[in-house]
Design a protein around this motif. Structure first.
Motif, short mmCIF file in Angstrom:
data_model
loop_
_atom_site.label_atom_id
_atom_site.label_comp_id
_atom_site.label_asym_id
_atom_site.label_seq_id
_atom_site.Cartn_x
_atom_site.Cartn_y
_atom_site.Cartn_z
N LYS A 324 0.82 -1.21 0.00
CA LYS A 324 0.00 0.00 0.00
C LYS A 324 0.84 1.26 0.00
O LYS A 324 0.40 2.31 -0.45
CB LYS A 324 -0.92 0.02 1.23
CG LYS A 324 -1.96 -1.09 1.24
CD LYS A 324 -3.01 -0.87 2.30
CE LYS A 324 -2.43 -0.81 3.70
NZ LYS A 324 -3.46 -0.70 4.75
N HIS A 325 2.06 1.18 0.51
CA HIS A 325 2.88 2.37 0.70
C HIS A 325 4.07 2.46 -0.26
O HIS A 325 4.65 3.53 -0.42
CB HIS A 325 3.41 2.40 2.14
CG HIS A 325 2.35 2.19 3.17
ND1 HIS A 325 1.33 3.07 3.39
CD2 HIS A 325 2.15 1.15 4.03
CE1 HIS A 325 0.54 2.60 4.35
NE2 HIS A 325 1.02 1.43 4.75
N VAL A 330 1.89 5.71 -5.34
CA VAL A 330 2.04 6.48 -4.10
C VAL A 330 3.14 7.50 -4.27
O VAL A 330 3.00 8.66 -3.90
CB VAL A 330 2.34 5.56 -2.92
CG1 VAL A 330 2.70 6.36 -1.69
CG2 VAL A 330 1.15 4.66 -2.63
N GLN A 333 1.98 10.39 -6.49
CA GLN A 333 1.11 11.33 -5.80
C GLN A 333 1.90 12.23 -4.86
O GLN A 333 1.62 13.41 -4.71
CB GLN A 333 0.04 10.56 -5.03
CG GLN A 333 -0.95 9.82 -5.95
CD GLN A 333 -1.78 8.81 -5.21
OE1 GLN A 333 -1.68 8.70 -3.99
NE2 GLN A 333 -2.61 8.06 -5.94
#
Length: 335
Positions: A324-325, A330, A333
């Motif tokens: 997720k990270h 990521v 963004q």
């Protein structure tokens, strides 16, 4: 003739060990030398077994299986059942002479079994059993040739998801089992859910195995003894149950059918082959979901290899959370 006139001398052409033995051909200058060489070759047969032709091994496949059981299988916890299964396999293949048994024979047998509805997983198991027979007999000195199944590949099995019960399903199931006529089924189920025990391990518990806040499981699949801590409440329940329903040293009676009926009444459907084993999966799954350590789980379940236990690793809260990270979107963004 063994000795004959040839260009350049006398030819010795002889099989000193008879038909099936090694053939020797040599040309010598004189007839006397040829006769002396012939006599020497014949003397080697009587003095050395290496010169004799190899005897044909006419043992049947079932005879090798009997040897395996007598010298190895008899010491295994499941040896008798495995022996019977091996003998049934040999009979189904026509009980061939072991020295002529080949991978193609087993492959043809395997194909027939698959067409009859036997699972690929079961056929892999039969393959492993029979391959182990040849391996063990080779170690013991009862088999000199190559293992005929050594190079035969097993079927590749698609992994299926291990089913586990939710908290709601567990509550519903225990409520149904509480009303069962069988007095043992509810508490056996609780033992499995609290310790990760296999159904047979829990069902066959003896009083000597429950003491000092833990259950010691013996006669396990791996053959090793393992101990799992339990709560005071569960130990008290086991002691009380033995006083009311125990027989001899056994705490429980048989309750498999009662468990299956309880599942049906609770409306819980499980994949084929995961009936009582779903309790073991449920323990392991909830253990990992609650933050348990995978190495500790391996010891609790008694897995010989961590590979088996890793099937539950994906249920850990932190499992692969880096995805997720650390994915490229990521970073885009953030930029």
């Amino acid at each position: 003739m063994a000795i004959s006139k040839a260009n350049g001398g006398w030819l010795v052409d002889i099989q000193p060990a008879g038909r099936g033995g090694k053939r020797f051909r040599k040309t010598l200058k004189t007839q006397a030398e040829a006769k002396a060489h012939e006599a020497w070759l014949k003397s080697q047969v009587t003095q050395s077994a290496e010169w004799l032709p190899k005897k044909k091994d006419l043992r049947k496949l079932s005879e090798l299986i009997d040897l395996w059981y007598e010298h190895h299988g008899i010491g295994l916890s499941s040896g008798r059942d495995t022996n019977q299964r091996l003998l049934a396999m040999a009979a189904a293949m026509g009980n061939p002479i072991a020295s002529s048994f080949s991978a193609s024979m087993f492959a043809e047998y395997r194909t027939r079994r698959i067409e009859a509805g036997i699972s690929a997983n079961n056929m892999n198991r039969e393959h492993s059993y029979l391959r182990s027979v040849f391996n063990e007999l080779e170690r013991l000195g009862y088999w000199k040739a190559e293992n005929p199944l050594a190079k035969l590949r097993q079927f590749k099995i698609q992994q299926t998801e291990l089913s586990y019960l939710t908290h709601e399903q567990i509550a519903t199931l225990l409520a149904e089992l509480q009303t069962a006529q069988n007095p043992h089924v509810n508490l056996i189920t609780q033992v499995c859910l609290c310790t990760g025990a296999r159904w047979s391990e829990a069902e066959e518990l003896r009083t000597s195995q429950v003491r000092d806040g833990q259950i010691q499981f013996a006669n396990t699949k791996s053959g090793k003894v393992r101990s799992v801590p339990i709560s005071d409440e569960l130990q008290s329940a086991l002691n009380d149950h033995y006083k009311s329903h125990g027989t001899g040293a056994r705490i429980f009676g048989y309750a498999y059918s009662a468990f299956r009926d309880g599942l049906d009444r609770a409306g819980i459907e499980l994949p084929d082959g995961q009936l009582t084993h779903a309790l073991r999966h449920s323990f392991a799954s909830h253990f990992m979901m609650n933050g348990g350590n995978i190495l500790v789980l391996q010891r609790i379940l008694g897995h010989a290899s961590l590979t088996m236990t890793m099937r539950y690793a994906h249920l850990a809260p932190e499992h692969l959370q880096e995805a997720k990270h650390l994915n490229p979107l990521v970073f885009r963004q953030a930029a």
